[in-house]
Scaffold this active site. Structure first.
Site, mmCIF file in Angstrom:
data_model
loop_
_atom_site.group_PDB
_atom_site.id
_atom_site.type_symbol
_atom_site.label_atom_id
_atom_site.label_comp_id
_atom_site.label_asym_id
_atom_site.label_seq_id
_atom_site.Cartn_x
_atom_site.Cartn_y
_atom_site.Cartn_z
ATOM 1 C CG ASP A 13 -1.741 1.228 1.376
ATOM 2 O OD1 ASP A 13 -2.660 1.418 0.555
ATOM 3 O OD2 ASP A 13 -1.466 2.023 2.294
ATOM 4 C CE LYS B 229 -2.176 5.029 0.764
ATOM 5 N NZ LYS B 229 -2.347 4.641 2.181
#
Lengths: 336, 336
Positions: free
Chosen positions: A219, A223
């Site tokens: 994750d 980003k």
């Protein structure tokens, strides 16, 4: 403004509720009159070319778990068919992120852009795997691709770096971009074992269904890909990130950090390399935030280092970032 | 773009150096070709309708302490005369802030706006004493009044709240807006007496010539006025702020705060009232930054609380904020 909404989970429902509650003020302040003409979740769909009744939609989803029951008289069709058969100005993609093939989000976004729809994605998968080519496709089709909600939830990190720091040259940045791992590491700093901290985070609903997305740094890496492309103008995708999660962080690492006046944090960094890795950060560094908070420090040529801190996730927060993107798109359309 | 520069202290010199070093990139990136046609400091002036030679200007100021020696063949005239007699697109006001009558900055700004010049002010005085009426005057004359550098130095706090959070409703905010008092309080938390901490700050050049501006909370209050007007749409001026400085903070207050897991900070707050006052802030609150750092937390309706942290002052930082305003003005002019 006609909208197709892909997925109707927590974020999409919050968004729909936000639209419901702010109908008047969105029109009076921004000239924005959003109509959701089609929506689908994993169990079915609802559509109405004149705009769905949001109150009814939100209620049906809450009661029955799917939008399928909104109007039982309509023919059930696939998400793909909705995108292909309905005219809309904007597609909002909110299905779950995956970093294997990014489907079904990837197909939704590509189909929509080819049909000249603007796209708002809070799904990180397609951007992590194909940011440069999706941006090219958007340019080619002369549509906007927005994704404010992918980094920082409701905290407008991307916007800050791109707009508030215009005229500045950002040299590097580093951030805590995943709230779940930060929560686990914070608990460990207070004495919990990794397993206990993980279980605690799970019991609070902070951990993704696929825990690897949080624990292995996927994750945070997704980003980082988005930030690197958007803010630094790099053309990178997921495989370009050197990535190490928090599974191997143990109590000794935490204690050693403490001795150095520091704490272990999962840091996504863009400097000479793009890395996601557990790093010791000084306790009095503004970046060193605790709990589920996210933080990012940008170092720029003339304005020194600036840090933004905020909640990185949450339905309402992310929904408010979708709304910001929508207002932007509306503004850009009106200009031309 | 023709510019008149009022004052040529640290910030203005940094700005002039910034323009000098970025000539090419400002033109290629933003179509911006700034020419300083007039400048004055307390000892004299320099002007040239075709644009002053920035390299020479910066050198002369460094060598002789005034711009007066730039060209000894020109007639020395007052700042007021420069503003009245020269055609320029933008006036940049950088003379020292004062909160009695805000002169001479107030007259510079008013004269310029009446002559249809856009204004960039890093001088807080005029804004603190007359924000609402200056804004009306700008609207009446259809010019822009910008002041990014007045709050947060190079940290774009005003821009963040106004633009990055567009579509959001900010409910309240609180901030550490004066780096000098924060430095003093940080030193006191580490054991110094108020007097020693003040002397240390003075020796580092952190304290204003008139120390009351820092110690009695005037500087923080002026920034609060600007934030309240610009971000919250209030129509307030300096007398509306309830203000208490740090002169009476003693070692006991600091120790008591520490017992509560907190630190004493000079907090400017906009909630039900507008106040500047020493307040206990929890150590683990992102707002609780140390040294000369500034920080501000905005609480918004849908995006929770977000904190921005950065250096609040510094010549280069503030100069970069003037440049951002200039780029904005250029963009707006080109639009219309």
């Amino acid at each position: 403004m006609r909208i197709i909404l892909c997925g109707f989970g927590v974020v999409a429902q919050s968004f729909s509720e936000l639209l419901e509650s702010r109908t008047h003020d969105l029109y009076s302040k921004f000239g924005l009159r959003p109509r959701i003409v089609g929506v689908f979740d994993s169990k079915g769909c609802a559509y109405d070319e004149t705009g769905l009744d949001l109150k009814k939609l939100n209620k049906i989803k809450k009661q029955s778990g799917t939008v399928r029951n909104y109007d039982k008289s309509i023919k059930q069709i696939s998400g793909k068919e909705i995108i292909e058969n309905f005219d809309a100005d904007v597609l909002i993609e909110t299905t779950a992120s995956n970093y294997k093939d990014a489907e079904p989000g990837m197909s939704h976004i590509i189909s929509a852009m080819k049909k000249k729809m603007h796209v708002i994605s809070v799904n990180k998968g397609p951007l992590a795997l194909a940011f440069p080519s999706l941006m090219e496709l958007a340019n080619y089709n002369q549509v906007m691709l927005r994704f404010s909600g992918t980094v920082g939830g409701g905290t407008p990190i991307l916007d800050y770096a791109k707009n508030s720091l215009r005229g500045e040259k950002i040299l590097s940045f580093q951030g805590i971009l995943n709230g779940t791992t930060n929560y686990i590491l914070t608990n460990m700093a207070e004495g919990m074992s990794f397993e206990d901290a993980l279980n605690d985070a799970k019991s609070k609903g902070y951990v993704e269904a696929d825990e690897a997305l949080d624990l292995d740094g996927l994750d945070a890496a997704a980003k980082l890909v988005i930030l690197a492309n958007w803010i630094m103008g790099m053309k990178v995708t997921m495989p370009d990130i050197i990535k190490k999660g928090i599974r191997k962080v143990n109590t000794n690492d935490i204690k050693n950090a403490e001795k150095n006046g520091s704490a272990v944090k999962l840091i996504a960094s863009c400097d000479k390399e793009l890395t996601v890795s557990p790093v010791e950060i000084k306790i009095n560094d503004p970046l060193c935030v605790n709990g589920t908070l996210n933080a990012i420090s940008f170092t720029s040529e003339h304005s020194g280092t600036q840090t933004i801190i905020g909640r990185g996730a949450g339905g309402t927060e992310t929904a408010s970032s979708i709304l910001r993107d929508l207002i932007d798109i509306r503004k850009e359309i009106t200009k031309s």
